[in-house]
Design a protein around this motif. Structure first.
Motif, PDB file in Angstrom:
ATOM      1  N   UNK A 103       1.324   9.212   2.693  1.00  0.00           N
ATOM      2  CA  UNK A 103       1.982   7.984   2.229  1.00  0.00           C
ATOM      3  C   UNK A 103       1.753   6.885   3.269  1.00  0.00           C
ATOM      4  N   UNK A 104       1.229   5.758   2.826  1.00  0.00           N
ATOM      5  CA  UNK A 104       1.025   4.633   3.730  1.00  0.00           C
ATOM      6  C   UNK A 104       2.367   3.998   4.093  1.00  0.00           C
ATOM      7  N   UNK A 105       2.418   3.387   5.275  1.00  0.00           N
ATOM      8  CA  UNK A 105       3.653   2.771   5.764  1.00  0.00           C
ATOM      9  C   UNK A 105       3.384   1.332   6.175  1.00  0.00           C
ATOM     10  N   UNK A 122       1.880  -1.200  -2.649  1.00  0.00           N
ATOM     11  CA  UNK A 122       1.553  -0.043  -3.481  1.00  0.00           C
ATOM     12  C   UNK A 122       0.071   0.258  -3.318  1.00  0.00           C
ATOM     13  N   UNK A 123      -0.319   1.455  -3.745  1.00  0.00           N
ATOM     14  CA  UNK A 123      -1.723   1.867  -3.659  1.00  0.00           C
ATOM     15  C   UNK A 123      -2.184   2.425  -4.999  1.00  0.00           C
ATOM     16  N   UNK A 157      -0.118 -12.581  -3.405  1.00  0.00           N
ATOM     17  CA  UNK A 157      -0.668 -11.241  -3.624  1.00  0.00           C
ATOM     18  C   UNK A 157      -1.916 -11.049  -2.768  1.00  0.00           C
ATOM     19  N   UNK A 158      -1.988  -9.904  -2.113  1.00  0.00           N
ATOM     20  CA  UNK A 158      -3.192  -9.544  -1.376  1.00  0.00           C
ATOM     21  C   UNK A 158      -3.670  -8.171  -1.822  1.00  0.00           C
ATOM     22  N   UNK A 159      -4.962  -8.044  -2.166  1.00  0.00           N
ATOM     23  CA  UNK A 159      -5.524  -6.751  -2.582  1.00  0.00           C
ATOM     24  C   UNK A 159      -6.667  -6.393  -1.644  1.00  0.00           C
ATOM     25  N   UNK A 160      -6.722  -5.121  -1.225  1.00  0.00           N
ATOM     26  CA  UNK A 160      -7.647  -4.716  -0.172  1.00  0.00           C
ATOM     27  C   UNK A 160      -8.288  -3.363  -0.488  1.00  0.00           C
ATOM     28  N   UNK A 161      -9.481  -3.170   0.042  1.00  0.00           N
ATOM     29  CA  UNK A 161     -10.165  -1.882  -0.040  1.00  0.00           C
ATOM     30  C   UNK A 161      -9.575  -0.975   1.031  1.00  0.00           C
ATOM     31  N   UNK A 162      -8.759  -0.022   0.606  1.00  0.00           N
ATOM     32  CA  UNK A 162      -8.046   0.830   1.548  1.00  0.00           C
ATOM     33  C   UNK A 162      -8.982   1.672   2.404  1.00  0.00           C
ATOM     34  N   UNK A 281      -0.719   6.360 -12.831  1.00  0.00           N
ATOM     35  CA  UNK A 281      -0.144   6.953 -11.624  1.00  0.00           C
ATOM     36  C   UNK A 281      -0.342   5.983 -10.462  1.00  0.00           C
ATOM     37  N   UNK A 282       0.745   5.722  -9.734  1.00  0.00           N
ATOM     38  CA  UNK A 282       0.722   4.781  -8.615  1.00  0.00           C
ATOM     39  C   UNK A 282       1.176   5.511  -7.360  1.00  0.00           C
ATOM     40  N   UNK A 283       0.463   5.308  -6.277  1.00  0.00           N
ATOM     41  CA  UNK A 283       0.873   5.915  -5.011  1.00  0.00           C
ATOM     42  C   UNK A 283       1.826   4.970  -4.286  1.00  0.00           C
ATOM     43  N   UNK A 284       3.034   5.442  -3.943  1.00  0.00           N
ATOM     44  CA  UNK A 284       4.013   4.553  -3.306  1.00  0.00           C
ATOM     45  C   UNK A 284       3.669   4.289  -1.843  1.00  0.00           C
ATOM     46  N   UNK A 285       4.240   3.214  -1.323  1.00  0.00           N
ATOM     47  CA  UNK A 285       4.098   2.847   0.084  1.00  0.00           C
ATOM     48  C   UNK A 285       5.491   2.731   0.685  1.00  0.00           C
TER      49      UNK A 285
END
Length: 605
Positions: A103-105, A122-123, A157-162, A281-285
């Motif tokens: 889980x990202x923080x 979110x991821x 809003x910011x969107x990034x390549x994790x 499905x969404x991965x939480x942060x």
């Protein structure tokens, strides 16, 4: 819109217009890119090459309600229409950490409270973009920035390549000279101060510079390698820019409004989680705020409302069973469960998904039932009663009293309905109790902290701002105050009051007393003094002990054995608090009890 692909059917323009109308949206125009280009340039068909225009893809322009953020992209509209037509079930959105990932923080530093205090994240894992879906992803962010985000002032809003970043992340606020990175679409590093100057000539970004450029600190997001993700709300970093090949998307929304940040994040992830390897499905942060409290985002919980079948039928004018209502609401993406059956109509538990942030009240659910049923299917009926419009009686009375106050030499003022806590209580020597005033939750200025409970503080403030005016000064205001009321649905009520204020070399108590007598004379209310009251329709006054006024120079106004107001000489400490040098007298009364018909019956009871 690729209707044939998304809806599973090829529609004619007329058929698609009917589909949109049935769903409650409007097909505004059917065009092509060349037609749009001609319209922008003001050209005719003969001025351009139209040989291949018939082969161009048709573009549908659709007007949607301003609060339906889930319909701002192709994914949202097509999904909503498929559910409406019964071709798809309402999806269930799940928060889940993909196996093998942590889980990202995101850590929020205390300094961000100076500029932009909130961030939610979110991821989206294992996303597969096509050229069309990638363009739609970018377009949705632009549209959200323009309306709900209020030109990025409320949310950015910011969107990034994790895959190009390494968590944990931190959200800071630093002096602009200390923030150095390569912004999106650039090839060299800038510090944030120089970047502000650079973007002043950029046609798109210059409109957002004012949001932070005068602040001593700028918001910035770093990863654990000190790589800059973004400088919100201006620009993202080039290092983490997303592309068609991006598989894991990290989404962050910085904001001054936490509620709107949640709505924006939910809208983005619910629209595009359908492209994940495991759809919806969404991965939480995990977000750690300035005080160390941890919260998992996004919040995809269902919001529950309880509605009654009889209330829905009454609101839309159609008799429907609970089962039929449930089916109609499911067409509008709402989940429904029966609660209980009653003789007067069953109760329904309506669960609102995170896509429907526009559902705020039961009446919004009634509207969805009407849309799903079809407005054209509601039979027109002649009203059982015929009425005609007229002026609201209280406003009519207010206008008559305004004219009377002007004729006795008073000047009308109009002040704010909001004031500071000190002005409403401390300055006028009144105790601040939680149950006495409606308090603003997050006031942007100390001048607007509470809804006023009296007209006097604002009038004294106006008087203090006009010290140069020749005395005597005679002011009046006829407006509403806001009072706590458990009897009302909102928990508060408006009360119409008249305030008269006299300021001069003498207190003018006799002037204010004369105003009271004149107002009552105009209203046709007799006066009766003494201990024994024989006329219940008369007004009187009695001794009072209000700390706002000078002792023994004040009185409470009584009408029908109820206190309706007060008048007297304003206390010197009150005048000192408002920096007023001349003595003052004031009258403040509630005029609502005098709003009655020709038979003497109170209209506002």
């Amino acid at each position: 819109l690729s209707t044939s692909k998304e809806l599973g059917k090829v529609y004619t323009d007329e058929e698609f217009e009917d589909v949109c109308f049935d769903f409650g949206i409007e097909l505004d125009d059917v065009t092509t890119e060349k037609q749009m280009e001609r319209n922008e340039l003001g050209l005719s068909k003969s001025d351009m090459d139209v040989d291949n225009e018939e082969e161009e893809e048709i573009i549908y322009k659709i007007d949607i309600p301003a609060n339906r953020y889930d319909l701002l992209c192709l994914e949202g509209i097509s999904r909503a229409l498929r559910i409406f037509q019964g071709k798809q079930e309402t999806p269930t959105f799940v928060k889940e950490v993909v196996a093998g990932n942590e889980v990202q923080t995101m850590h929020i530093k205390p300094e961000t409270a100076l500029i932009r205090p909130h961030v939610v994240c979110a991821t989206l894992r294992n996303v597969t973009f096509t050229a069309e879906s990638y363009k739609s992803f970018i377009d949705l962010q632009d549209k959200l920035h323009q309306n709900l985000c209020r030109q990025r002032t409320l949310v950015a809003i910011g969107t990034h390549d994790l895959d190009t970043l390494k968590g944990p992340f931190r959200y800071e606020a630093l002096p602009p000279e200390k923030i150095v990175f390569t912004p999106l679409k650039q090839t060299k590093d800038f510090n944030a101060k120089d970047l502000m100057e650079f973007y002043k000539t950029d046609q798109k970004l210059k409109q957002y510079l004012h949001i932070i450029e005068d602040s001593p600190v700028f918001p910035v997001i770093y990863d654990s390698n000190d790589t800059v993700l973004s400088l919100p709300p201006i620009i993202n970093g080039a290092h983490s820019a997303i592309t068609l090949d991006t598989k894991n998307v990290f989404i962050e929304c910085t904001a001054t409004d936490h509620t709107k940040a949640n709505v924006v994040l939910n809208t983005v992830v619910t629209m595009f989680s359908q492209y994940c390897a495991k759809p919806f499905t969404v991965e939480p942060v995990n977000v750690v705020d300035q005080f160390g409290a941890e919260r998992m985002y996004p919040n995809l919980d269902l919001v529950e409302f309880e509605v009654k079948q009889k209330d829905i039928c009454k609101a839309i004018g159609v008799e429907l069973s609970s089962e039929h209502i449930s089916d109609l609401l499911r067409k509008m993406q709402l989940l429904v469960e029966p609660k209980e059956e009653e003789t007067t109509g069953g109760s329904l538990i309506v669960k609102v998904p995170p896509t429907r942030s526009d559902i705020l009240h039961a009446c919004d659910i009634y509207e969805d039932v009407a849309i799903a049923w079809g407005y054209n299917n509601i039979v027109k009926q002649v009203p059982k009663t015929m009425t005609y419009g007229k002026e609201f009686p209280l406003n009519q009375l207010s206008d008559l009293l305004r004219a009377e106050m002007a004729m006795v030499g008073f000047t009308e003022i109009l002040t704010w309905a909001l004031c500071s806590l000190k002005e409403n209580f401390e300055y006028v020597r009144r105790e601040h109790l939680a149950e006495t005033a409606v308090t603003i939750g997050n006031p942007k200025t100390l001048d607007f902290e509470v809804c006023r409970t009296s007209l006097l503080p604002c009038a004294l403030k106006t008087l203090a701002a006009n010290k140069d005016a020749p005395v005597p000064i005679k002011l009046f205001e006829l407006s509403d105050v806001i009072l706590i009321s458990e009897e009302h649905e909102t928990g508060a009520k408006n009360e119409r009051r008249l305030l008269a204020l006299f300021s001069g070399k003498e207190s003018g108590f006799e002037v204010i007393h004369g105003v009271l007598n004149r107002i009552m004379q105009v209203l046709g209310v007799p006066v009766e003094l003494g201990d024994k009251m024989t006329n219940p329709e008369a007004y009187s006054w009695k001794e009072s002990q209000d700390k706002t006024f000078f002792p023994d120079r004040q009185a409470t106004v009584m009408y029908k054995k109820k206190e309706i107001g007060i008048f007297g000489v304003v206390h010197p400490e009150v005048l000192k608090a408002f920096d007023i040098v001349y003595p003052c007298s004031a009258l403040e009364i509630n005029i609502e009890p005098f709003c009655f018909d020709q038979h003497g019956n109170e209209i506002l009871e």
